[in-house]
Enzyme design. Structure first.
Site, PDB file in Angstrom:
ATOM      1  N   CYS A 274       0.801  -1.229   0.000  1.00  0.00           N
ATOM      2  CA  CYS A 274       0.000   0.000   0.000  1.00  0.00           C
ATOM      3  C   CYS A 274       0.835   1.282   0.000  1.00  0.00           C
ATOM      4  O   CYS A 274       0.330   2.344  -0.336  1.00  0.00           O
ATOM      5  CB  CYS A 274      -0.944   0.010   1.192  1.00  0.00           C
ATOM      6  SG  CYS A 274      -2.132  -1.355   1.170  1.00  0.00           S
TER       7      CYS A 274
ATOM      8  N   HIS B 283      -3.519   6.687   3.424  1.00  0.00           N
ATOM      9  CA  HIS B 283      -3.909   5.462   2.726  1.00  0.00           C
ATOM     10  C   HIS B 283      -5.348   5.166   3.101  1.00  0.00           C
ATOM     11  O   HIS B 283      -5.700   5.139   4.276  1.00  0.00           O
ATOM     12  CB  HIS B 283      -2.995   4.300   3.146  1.00  0.00           C
ATOM     13  CG  HIS B 283      -3.527   2.964   2.716  1.00  0.00           C
ATOM     14  ND1 HIS B 283      -3.899   2.701   1.418  1.00  0.00           N
ATOM     15  CD2 HIS B 283      -3.758   1.825   3.421  1.00  0.00           C
ATOM     16  CE1 HIS B 283      -4.331   1.452   1.340  1.00  0.00           C
ATOM     17  NE2 HIS B 283      -4.268   0.905   2.536  1.00  0.00           N
TER      18      HIS B 283
ATOM     19  N   ASN C 169     -10.731   0.547  -0.867  1.00  0.00           N
ATOM     20  CA  ASN C 169      -9.282   0.444  -0.678  1.00  0.00           C
ATOM     21  C   ASN C 169      -8.651  -0.032  -1.979  1.00  0.00           C
ATOM     22  O   ASN C 169      -8.787  -1.196  -2.363  1.00  0.00           O
ATOM     23  CB  ASN C 169      -8.999  -0.540   0.461  1.00  0.00           C
ATOM     24  CG  ASN C 169      -7.513  -0.736   0.735  1.00  0.00           C
ATOM     25  OD1 ASN C 169      -6.661  -0.289  -0.035  1.00  0.00           O
ATOM     26  ND2 ASN C 169      -7.196  -1.402   1.822  1.00  0.00           N
TER      27      ASN C 169
END
Length: 332
Positions: A116, A259, A289
């Protein structure tokens, strides 16, 4: 501080054609209506159909080049900064170059993967190469298809992810300009390495061994609560060290782009860190996400929505599988 005089010249994004609403996710997961939205705060996300990661990345890259007023001929290096790959070999960056129609260009292409945090890690690395004069303009692309590896038995994590691609053109800042990277840092705590993983497909559990391995080894296996507990313990002292090293404060940030792992986690960490609502860039509700595409997509939306202007100070902040924490302060 480790200042570098680079500038974001243009950004672009691509979302797959198939939009999946929270109501449709409820049906796919076999849960009662409203469960997905309540658990994740993701109203919709996009799933790739016929699109490949390289094709999505190529479309996002073309949009970023147009926004920057450049062509591929102006690009000295192409870096794919994704947590997932289209295939084990070659690197996805090479496949993106091919899909862009520049397979004979000779432009160097390689991948940087820190799940990520891949975009933040990639921008950190290439900024030094730009600062040193090795490259003038670099194209960073994050293209993720998480839907291919969702474990539908792990309902809370499956409901959270979405697919998408984003690209950013980075170049040397104009002489006398305000754009720069102020500071960047990453810390990894590998005690959490098993909390989010896809075990199969590499050399340890090669695809040929799939018949001998559990099917779940080839899907996302994520312990969300354990990740949050670990991250919430580590993040505040990390941010304190990070800000001290940069000689600045969270209050000095015009915008913070986290994030977009989980809307709930973002809210809780924001409260813990004392981030004001007007400072926070959240796109989870419309995208889910999107792994490494999450942070640059938030940055792209911040620019498109005019949440930031040239000279504004921005913090990119997040966690990734590994378990890593990372941040970057940049003056846009």
């Amino acid at each position: 501080m480790n200042e570098r005089h680079v500038s974001i010249l243009g950004t672009g994004k691509y979302l797959p054609q198939t939009c999946v609403t929270s109501e449709e996710m409820d049906a796919r997961l076999g849960v009662k209506p409203g469960w997905t939205l309540k658990k994740t705060n993701v109203a919709k996300r996009y799933f790739a159909g016929e699109e490949t990661a390289s094709r999505m990345g190529a479309k996002a890259a073309a949009a970023a080049l147009e926004a920057a007023g450049l062509s591929f001929r102006d690009i000295d290096c192409l870096v794919c900064t994704s947590g997932t790959s289209e295939q084990p070999i070659p690197c996805t960056a090479a496949l993106i170059q091919y899909e862009m129609g520049h397979g004979r260009s000779g432009t160097p292409a390689f991948d940087i993967n820190s799940t990520c945090l891949s975009f933040v890690a990639g921008l950190d690395v290439v900024s030094y190469m730009i600062e040193a004069g090795r490259y003038r303009n670099v194209l960073l692309v994050s293209s993720e298809i998480s839907s291919a590896g969702l474990n539908w038995d792990q309902k809370e994590s499956a409901a959270l992810f979405g697919d998408g691609a984003v690209a950013v053109v980075v170049g040397r800042a104009a002489e006398g300009g305000t754009s720069r990277i102020v500071h960047a840092a990453m810390e990894t705590y590998a005690d959490g390495a098993r909390l989010s993983e896809i075990r199969g497909g590499g050399s340890r559990l090669h695809a040929l061994k799939q018949a001998d391995a559990a099917a779940g080894d080839y899907l996302v296996d994520m312990d969300g609560p354990a990740i949050f507990r670990m991250a919430s313990k580590l993040m505040p002292p990390f941010v304190e060290r990070f800000m001290a090293a940069a000689g600045t404060r969270l209050q000095d940030m015009k915008l913070i782009v986290p994030h977009q792992g989980s809307a709930m986690a973002v809210r809780l960490l924001s409260r813990k860190l004392g981030i004001a609502d007007e400072q926070l860039m959240s796109i989870t509700a419309e995208h889910g996400n999107t792994i490494a595409a999450s942070i640059p997509m938030g940055l792209h939306e911040a620019i498109a929505q005019k949440r930031i202007r040239r000279g504004d100070r921005v913090l990119l902040l997040g966690t990734s599988a590994g378990l890593s924490l990372g941040g970057m302060i940049l003056d846009y």
